[in-house]
Design a protein around this motif. Structure first.
Motif, mmCIF file in Angstrom:
data_model
loop_
_atom_site.group_PDB
_atom_site.id
_atom_site.type_symbol
_atom_site.label_atom_id
_atom_site.label_comp_id
_atom_site.label_asym_id
_atom_site.label_seq_id
_atom_site.Cartn_x
_atom_site.Cartn_y
_atom_site.Cartn_z
ATOM 1 N N ASN A 68 0.852 -1.179 0.000
ATOM 2 C CA ASN A 68 0.000 0.000 0.000
ATOM 3 C C ASN A 68 0.891 1.232 0.000
ATOM 4 N N ASN A 69 0.846 2.013 -1.080
ATOM 5 C CA ASN A 69 1.662 3.223 -1.201
ATOM 6 C C ASN A 69 0.822 4.475 -0.968
ATOM 7 N N SER A 70 -0.304 4.383 -0.321
ATOM 8 C CA SER A 70 -1.175 5.547 -0.166
ATOM 9 C C SER A 70 -1.062 6.131 1.236
ATOM 10 N N PHE A 71 -1.356 7.422 1.325
ATOM 11 C CA PHE A 71 -1.414 8.092 2.618
ATOM 12 C C PHE A 71 -2.406 9.243 2.509
ATOM 13 N N THR A 72 -2.782 9.794 3.642
ATOM 14 C CA THR A 72 -3.776 10.863 3.697
ATOM 15 C C THR A 72 -3.127 12.167 4.108
ATOM 16 N N ILE A 73 -3.555 13.247 3.445
ATOM 17 C CA ILE A 73 -3.193 14.585 3.880
ATOM 18 C C ILE A 73 -4.498 15.375 4.014
ATOM 19 N N THR A 74 -4.457 16.448 4.769
ATOM 20 C CA THR A 74 -5.623 17.315 4.911
ATOM 21 C C THR A 74 -5.274 18.687 4.372
ATOM 22 N N ILE A 75 -6.093 19.161 3.436
ATOM 23 C CA ILE A 75 -5.921 20.492 2.848
ATOM 24 C C ILE A 75 -7.235 21.230 3.020
ATOM 25 N N LEU A 76 -7.193 22.343 3.751
ATOM 26 C CA LEU A 76 -8.394 23.151 4.000
ATOM 27 C C LEU A 76 -9.547 22.291 4.516
ATOM 28 N N ASN A 77 -9.258 21.437 5.483
ATOM 29 C CA ASN A 77 -10.216 20.553 6.143
ATOM 30 C C ASN A 77 -10.777 19.452 5.238
ATOM 31 N N ASP A 78 -10.208 19.230 4.068
ATOM 32 C CA ASP A 78 -10.603 18.124 3.197
ATOM 33 C C ASP A 78 -9.513 17.061 3.222
ATOM 34 N N ARG A 79 -9.908 15.824 3.519
ATOM 35 C CA ARG A 79 -8.948 14.713 3.524
ATOM 36 C C ARG A 79 -8.717 14.254 2.084
ATOM 37 N N ILE A 80 -7.449 14.133 1.709
ATOM 38 C CA ILE A 80 -7.044 13.733 0.367
ATOM 39 C C ILE A 80 -6.164 12.491 0.483
#
Length: 70
Positions: A4-16
């Protein structure tokens, strides 16, 4: 099976969810499956695509669903 090469970031309260495809290109989508809003960051990278592990929907990098298991 690919790691699994995915991760989460948050930009302006939106999870990406961000993932790197086999050729090394970065992709990003909202971190939620359209079906049950499960986090796509818990999914599995399959080539260029990302699979939601809740019901198995397979997403293209542009967000289109290209496979729905029966």
């Amino acid at each position: 099976m690919e790691p699994n090469n995915s991760f989460t970031i948050t930009i302006l309260n939106d999870r990406i969810v961000i993932w790197r495809s086999e050729p090394g290109q970065l992709h990003g989508l909202q971190d939620r499956c359209d079906h049950r809003l499960a986090p796509l960051s818990l999914g599995r990278c399959e080539g260029e695509r990302l699979r939601c592990m809740y019901h198995g929907l397979l997403f293209e990098p542009d967000g289109r669903v290209v496979e729905i298991p029966v």
